[in-house]
Design an enzyme around this catalytic site. Structure first.
Site, PDB file in Angstrom:
ATOM      1  N   HIS A  22       0.796  -1.342  -0.152  1.00 23.53           N
ATOM      2  CA  HIS A  22       0.051  -0.134  -0.131  1.00 23.53           C
ATOM      3  C   HIS A  22       0.761   1.230   0.054  1.00 23.53           C
ATOM      4  O   HIS A  22       1.639   1.388   0.855  1.00 23.53           O
ATOM      5  CB  HIS A  22      -0.803   0.000   0.971  1.00 23.53           C
ATOM      6  N   ASP A  30       7.688   5.691 -20.862  1.00 20.76           N
ATOM      7  CA  ASP A  30       7.960   5.919 -22.441  1.00 20.76           C
ATOM      8  C   ASP A  30       9.224   5.277 -22.830  1.00 20.76           C
ATOM      9  O   ASP A  30      10.142   4.997 -22.175  1.00 20.76           O
ATOM     10  CB  ASP A  30       7.387   7.093 -23.036  1.00 20.76           C
ATOM     11  N   ASP A  64      -4.753   3.761  -4.673  1.00 22.46           N
ATOM     12  CA  ASP A  64      -4.645   4.479  -3.212  1.00 22.46           C
ATOM     13  C   ASP A  64      -5.598   5.489  -2.794  1.00 22.46           C
ATOM     14  O   ASP A  64      -5.221   6.617  -3.245  1.00 22.46           O
ATOM     15  CB  ASP A  64      -3.081   4.646  -2.839  1.00 22.46           C
ATOM     16  N   MET A  74       4.111  13.694 -15.799  1.00 25.19           N
ATOM     17  CA  MET A  74       5.181  14.703 -15.949  1.00 25.19           C
ATOM     18  C   MET A  74       4.523  16.106 -16.749  1.00 25.19           C
ATOM     19  O   MET A  74       3.782  15.599 -17.928  1.00 25.19           O
ATOM     20  CB  MET A  74       6.293  14.230 -16.903  1.00 25.19           C
ATOM     21  N   TYR A 111      11.282  12.900 -12.259  1.00 23.73           N
ATOM     22  CA  TYR A 111      12.551  12.047 -12.117  1.00 23.73           C
ATOM     23  C   TYR A 111      13.037  11.836 -10.867  1.00 23.73           C
ATOM     24  O   TYR A 111      13.319  10.536 -10.263  1.00 23.73           O
ATOM     25  CB  TYR A 111      13.740  12.705 -12.704  1.00 23.73           C
ATOM     26  N   TYR A 129       5.553  12.701 -23.325  1.00 22.51           N
ATOM     27  CA  TYR A 129       5.039  12.765 -21.912  1.00 22.51           C
ATOM     28  C   TYR A 129       3.968  11.579 -21.752  1.00 22.51           C
ATOM     29  O   TYR A 129       3.249  11.655 -21.027  1.00 22.51           O
ATOM     30  CB  TYR A 129       4.109  14.135 -21.711  1.00 22.51           C
ATOM     31  N   ASN A 131       4.981   9.073 -19.910  1.00 25.15           N
ATOM     32  CA  ASN A 131       5.301   8.555 -18.575  1.00 25.15           C
ATOM     33  C   ASN A 131       3.949   8.792 -17.413  1.00 25.15           C
ATOM     34  O   ASN A 131       3.446   9.778 -17.380  1.00 25.15           O
ATOM     35  CB  ASN A 131       6.368   9.301 -17.954  1.00 25.15           C
TER      36      ASN A 131
END
Length: 140
Positions: A22, A30, A64, A74, A111, A129, A131
């Site tokens: 959890h 990507d 969550d 991002m 990052y 973008y 990610n």
């Protein structure tokens, strides 16, 4: 192969999803994402785009609901437009979760978050973008 589990989920990725607890986070990076630079636990999913992989992961992993955000993206830089793939991610996630909040991380903050993630999955996604971070929830 097992019934009910997408063939897109490798044994290594399934093990990681099972080992996550959890609040742990997983990054789907990507094809340009520097996964091996960011994290010691990297799964390769070359050739797979993120939307079908995201859909497969969401069939197994809850988000969550106790956190202020469940999905991280991002932020775009400068005048870059909103990536069309984000709407596709939303569609994939909403198939499995009714309510979720997205947090947008500045590039270098994303990052830094990836360095602390449980694991990074490097995909063949070519969308800019592309990610995404998923924060694991609990099975109730």
């Amino acid at each position: 192969m097992l019934r009910g589990i997408s063939p897109l989920l490798s044994p290594e990725l399934l093990a990681i999803l099972m080992e996550m607890g959890h609040g742990d986070e997983i990054v789907l990076g990507d094809a340009n994402f520097p996964g091996h630079t960011m994290n010691d636990t990297v799964v390769r999913a070359d050739g797979l785009e993120i939307p079908p992989l995201l859909d497969a992961i969401m069939t197994l992993m809850p988000l969550d609901s106790y956190n202020e955000w469940q999905v991280g993206l991002m932020e775009t830089v400068g005048d870059d437009p909103t990536p069309p793939v984000w709407a596709t991610y939303d569609e994939m996630i909403r198939r499995h979760e009714n309510n979720y909040e997205t947090h947008y991380f500045e590039r270098f903050a994303f990052y830094e978050r990836a360095k602390e993630a449980f694991a990074v999955v490097v995909t063949g996604e070519t969308a800019l973008y592309g990610n995404i971070i998923l924060k694991k929830g609990v099975i109730a």
